[in-house]
Each structure stands twice: as structure tokens, then as C-alpha cells.
Design a protein around this motif. Structure first.
Motif, PDB file in Angstrom:
ATOM      1  N   HIS A 161       0.834  -1.197   0.000  1.00 47.79           N
ATOM      2  CA  HIS A 161       0.000   0.000   0.000  1.00 47.79           C
ATOM      3  C   HIS A 161       0.874   1.254   0.000  1.00 47.79           C
ATOM      4  O   HIS A 161       1.976   1.267   0.562  1.00 47.79           O
ATOM      5  CB  HIS A 161      -0.911   0.025   1.224  1.00 47.79           C
ATOM      6  CG  HIS A 161      -1.949  -1.046   1.200  1.00 47.79           C
ATOM      7  ND1 HIS A 161      -2.713  -1.372   2.316  1.00 47.79           N
ATOM      8  CD2 HIS A 161      -2.369  -1.885   0.206  1.00 47.79           C
ATOM      9  CE1 HIS A 161      -3.540  -2.346   2.007  1.00 47.79           C
ATOM     10  NE2 HIS A 161      -3.345  -2.679   0.733  1.00 47.79           N
ATOM     11  N   ALA A 163       0.159   3.953   1.611  1.00 46.99           N
ATOM     12  CA  ALA A 163       0.208   4.453   2.984  1.00 46.99           C
ATOM     13  C   ALA A 163       1.311   3.762   3.768  1.00 46.99           C
ATOM     14  O   ALA A 163       1.981   4.392   4.599  1.00 46.99           O
ATOM     15  CB  ALA A 163      -1.139   4.256   3.663  1.00 46.99           C
ATOM     16  N   GLU A 166       4.627   5.346   2.843  1.00 44.80           N
ATOM     17  CA  GLU A 166       4.802   6.670   3.442  1.00 44.80           C
ATOM     18  C   GLU A 166       5.031   6.561   4.942  1.00 44.80           C
ATOM     19  O   GLU A 166       5.784   7.363   5.515  1.00 44.80           O
ATOM     20  CB  GLU A 166       3.577   7.517   3.136  1.00 44.80           C
ATOM     21  CG  GLU A 166       3.448   7.857   1.656  1.00 44.80           C
ATOM     22  CD  GLU A 166       2.085   8.390   1.274  1.00 44.80           C
ATOM     23  OE1 GLU A 166       1.916   8.808   0.118  1.00 44.80           O
ATOM     24  OE2 GLU A 166       1.183   8.382   2.142  1.00 44.80           O
ATOM     25  N   GLU A 167       4.408   5.588   5.590  1.00 42.93           N
ATOM     26  CA  GLU A 167       4.663   5.397   7.018  1.00 42.93           C
ATOM     27  C   GLU A 167       6.104   4.965   7.255  1.00 42.93           C
ATOM     28  O   GLU A 167       6.756   5.422   8.201  1.00 42.93           O
ATOM     29  CB  GLU A 167       3.702   4.362   7.584  1.00 42.93           C
ATOM     30  CG  GLU A 167       2.260   4.829   7.660  1.00 42.93           C
ATOM     31  CD  GLU A 167       1.335   3.722   8.135  1.00 42.93           C
ATOM     32  OE1 GLU A 167       1.856   2.620   8.465  1.00 42.93           O
ATOM     33  OE2 GLU A 167       0.107   3.936   8.177  1.00 42.93           O
ATOM     34  N   ALA A 173       1.417  12.463   3.279  1.00 46.12           N
ATOM     35  CA  ALA A 173       0.493  11.722   2.427  1.00 46.12           C
ATOM     36  C   ALA A 173       0.556  12.244   1.003  1.00 46.12           C
ATOM     37  O   ALA A 173       0.605  13.445   0.767  1.00 46.12           O
ATOM     38  CB  ALA A 173      -0.931  11.834   2.972  1.00 46.12           C
ATOM     39  N   ARG A 177       2.562   8.420  -4.089  1.00 41.63           N
ATOM     40  CA  ARG A 177       1.796   8.489  -5.345  1.00 41.63           C
ATOM     41  C   ARG A 177       2.496   9.420  -6.338  1.00 41.63           C
ATOM     42  O   ARG A 177       2.610   9.113  -7.529  1.00 41.63           O
ATOM     43  CB  ARG A 177       0.379   8.970  -5.064  1.00 41.63           C
ATOM     44  CG  ARG A 177      -0.460   9.142  -6.326  1.00 41.63           C
ATOM     45  CD  ARG A 177      -1.798   9.760  -5.975  1.00 41.63           C
ATOM     46  NE  ARG A 177      -2.639   8.849  -5.231  1.00 41.63           N
ATOM     47  CZ  ARG A 177      -3.460   7.951  -5.789  1.00 41.63           C
ATOM     48  NH1 ARG A 177      -3.539   7.855  -7.113  1.00 41.63           N
ATOM     49  NH2 ARG A 177      -4.198   7.158  -5.052  1.00 41.63           N
ATOM     50  N   ARG A 195      -3.248  -5.945   5.976  1.00 43.66           N
ATOM     51  CA  ARG A 195      -3.758  -4.568   5.920  1.00 43.66           C
ATOM     52  C   ARG A 195      -4.994  -4.435   5.058  1.00 43.66           C
ATOM     53  O   ARG A 195      -5.548  -3.353   4.933  1.00 43.66           O
ATOM     54  CB  ARG A 195      -2.672  -3.625   5.406  1.00 43.66           C
ATOM     55  CG  ARG A 195      -1.436  -3.533   6.290  1.00 43.66           C
ATOM     56  CD  ARG A 195      -0.418  -2.621   5.667  1.00 43.66           C
ATOM     57  NE  ARG A 195      -0.882  -1.246   5.677  1.00 43.66           N
ATOM     58  CZ  ARG A 195      -0.464  -0.313   6.547  1.00 43.66           C
ATOM     59  NH1 ARG A 195       0.411  -0.654   7.492  1.00 43.66           N
ATOM     60  NH2 ARG A 195      -0.907   0.925   6.483  1.00 43.66           N
ATOM     61  N   SER A 198      -6.345  -1.563  -0.444  1.00 39.21           N
ATOM     62  CA  SER A 198      -6.240  -0.119  -0.525  1.00 39.21           C
ATOM     63  C   SER A 198      -5.401   0.230  -1.751  1.00 39.21           C
ATOM     64  O   SER A 198      -4.956  -0.645  -2.491  1.00 39.21           O
ATOM     65  CB  SER A 198      -5.600   0.464   0.747  1.00 39.21           C
ATOM     66  OG  SER A 198      -5.545   1.872   0.663  1.00 39.21           O
TER      67      SER A 198
END
Length: 258
Positions: A161, A163, A166-167, A173, A177, A195, A198
Motif C-alpha cells: 500500500h 500508505a 509513506e509510514e 500523504a 503516489r 492490511r 487499498s
């Protein structure tokens, strides 16, 4: 030219006093009107600066001030009237001052003084634009494509994912992308283990790590140069026809060419 007679002089003086009185009355009227207009404009401006309860409080203060000034004005006028009744002689000095002012105003070269300019309300100065510390002290650059791909390979199961990337990179955020879109890597809805589903990148769309070529490991020897890093007498010579290896045995004093 004969000197004017007393009658002519009196007539000229009366005309000058009459003209001066008219001019003086008009001048004082204009000054009073200008003062009233300026006071009214200031009052409206003071009221318009407030809203709600503050506006109501200011209006109440103005009404109270007007009522107080009216009481004071009435009292002063009544006291002046009583004083004039008991001291009528005060009218003579007032009349004398008026005649002097009218005589001066009746002169052909007399011009009224400039009316007091209405006090202009200073416009508020524009506030200085806030200094952007980000422009003076730019922060560290965001993650690169290599950083995003490395995080995708480390987290992919096999899909990953955005996200999660990025985490891992502690990036804002939308960073993953943007980087992947600029690189032309497709983004789709994927399912990542643990997870759910997404937006992310499929494992098949993640470019693999490029393995170094063997040619990059082997040292390059130029034409006509020896490559000998040991204590033996083995020499490698590159020529136009290919590589020539010459082995010399020091004990036997022989040379072998391969």
C-alpha cells in the motif's frame, strides 16, 4: 480730484461695513458647516468600526454625550443671557470687535482664510507579508524514487500500500503516489497481507534491483598494460587479437604463453 465729502465718506464706510458683514457672516457660516460635516463624518466612522454589542455601546455613549452637551449648552446660554441683562455694556465691546472685523473683511483685497481641511482618516498600512522560513531555510528533500522502491520491496507481500510506504519513510500523504506517478509506475487497488485492500502497487509492477554485471567487477586493463598484482611473474597483455597471458617460471627461467 476733489476730496470726498463727509457724506460720501460715511456712505463708503457704511457700504464697506455692510459688505464686510456679509462676507464675515458667510465665512463663519462655511466654517461652522465644515466643522459640523467633519464631526458627523468622524462620528459615523467611529461607529462603523464596531459591530454588535460594541456598536450599541458606542451609540449609547454618543447619545449620553449629546444629552450632556445639550444640558451644558442650555445652562451656558441661560447664564450668558442673565449676564447680558445685568451687564448690557458688554454688547458694546462685542459690537466694536464685529465692526473691526467687518471693516477688514470689506476691503476690496480681502480674501477669506482657507477653510479647515477635513481631517482625513489615515488608511491602515498593509501588514508586511509573513516571512516564510521554508524558503529561507528549505528542509530536507523528500524521498526519491529509489527510497520509495526500496520501501516497496521491503514491505511488499508481494503487493504494498502507498500508505505503508509513506509510514515507513515518514513522508507526507501523497508523496509515494507523486513519485511513482512521475516514474510511470502504475497504481491500483491491491491487497496487502495484514492490511486489507487499498491503493498501492502490485508486486509485478515493482522494478527489481539491478544486479551488477560481471564486467564491472573485473578490472579493466588497457592495451599494452600489465595486470600483475602478485609477487609471481604472471603478466596479462591485451592486444587487438585478444588477451595474451604470459607465465614466467623464475626457477626455470622459462616463459609460457597461453
Amino acid at each position: 480730484m476733489s476730496a470726498p465729502t463727509s457724506r460720501e465718506w460715511v456712505q463708503a464706510a457704511a457700504q464697506r461695513l455692510t459688505l464686510g458683514s456679509k462676507r464675515l457672516t458667510a465665512h463663519l457660516t462655511r466654517r461652522a458647516a465644515a466643522w459640523i460635516r467633519d464631526t458627523w463624518r468622524r462620528t459615523n466612522g467611529w461607529l462603523s468600526d464596531a459591530t454588535g454589542i460594541a456598536w450599541a455601546l458606542r451609540l449609547a455613549a454618543l447619545l449620553a454625550a449629546a444629552w450632556l452637551l445639550r444640558r451644558i449648552g442650555v445652562s451656558v446660554a441661560a447664564a450668558a443671557a442673565r449676564r447680558l441683562d445685568s451687564s448690557a455694556w458688554l454688547l458694546w465691546p462685542a459690537l466694536g470687535l464685529w465692526l473691526i472685523a467687518a471693516w477688514r473683511a470689506g476691503h476690496p483685497d480681502w480674501a477669506p482664510g482657507p477653510a479647515p481641511a477635513a481631517a482625513e482618516v489615515p488608511e491602515p498600512e498593509p501588514e508586511p507579508a509573513p516571512v516564510s522560513l521554508a524558503k529561507e531555510h528549505p528542509g530536507p528533500a523528500g524521498p526519491t524514487l529509489d527510497d520509495v522502491l526500496a520501501a516497496a520491496r521491503a514491505l511488499g507481500t508481494p503487493h504494498v500500500h502507498l500508505a505503508a510506504i509513506e509510514e515507513r519513510l515518514q513522508a507526507p500523504a501523497g508523496t509515494a503516489r507523486r513519485v511513482l506517478t512521475e516514474a510511470g509506475i502504475p497504481i491500483a487497488d491491491v491487497r496487502m497481507q495484514g492490511r486489507g485492500t487499498s491503493t498501492g502497487v502490485r508486486g509485478s509492477d515493482i522494478p527489481p534491483l539491478s544486479s551488477p554485471s560481471p564486467e564491472g567487477v573485473v578490472g579493466v586493463v588497457g592495451a599494452g598494460q600489465d595486470a600483475n598484482n602478485s609477487n609471481n611473474d604472471i603478466r596479462v597483455t591485451l592486444s587487438a587479437g585478444g588477451a595474451q597471458v604470459t607465465v614466467t617460471d623464475l626457477t626455470e627461467q622459462r616463459a609460457y604463453t597461453v
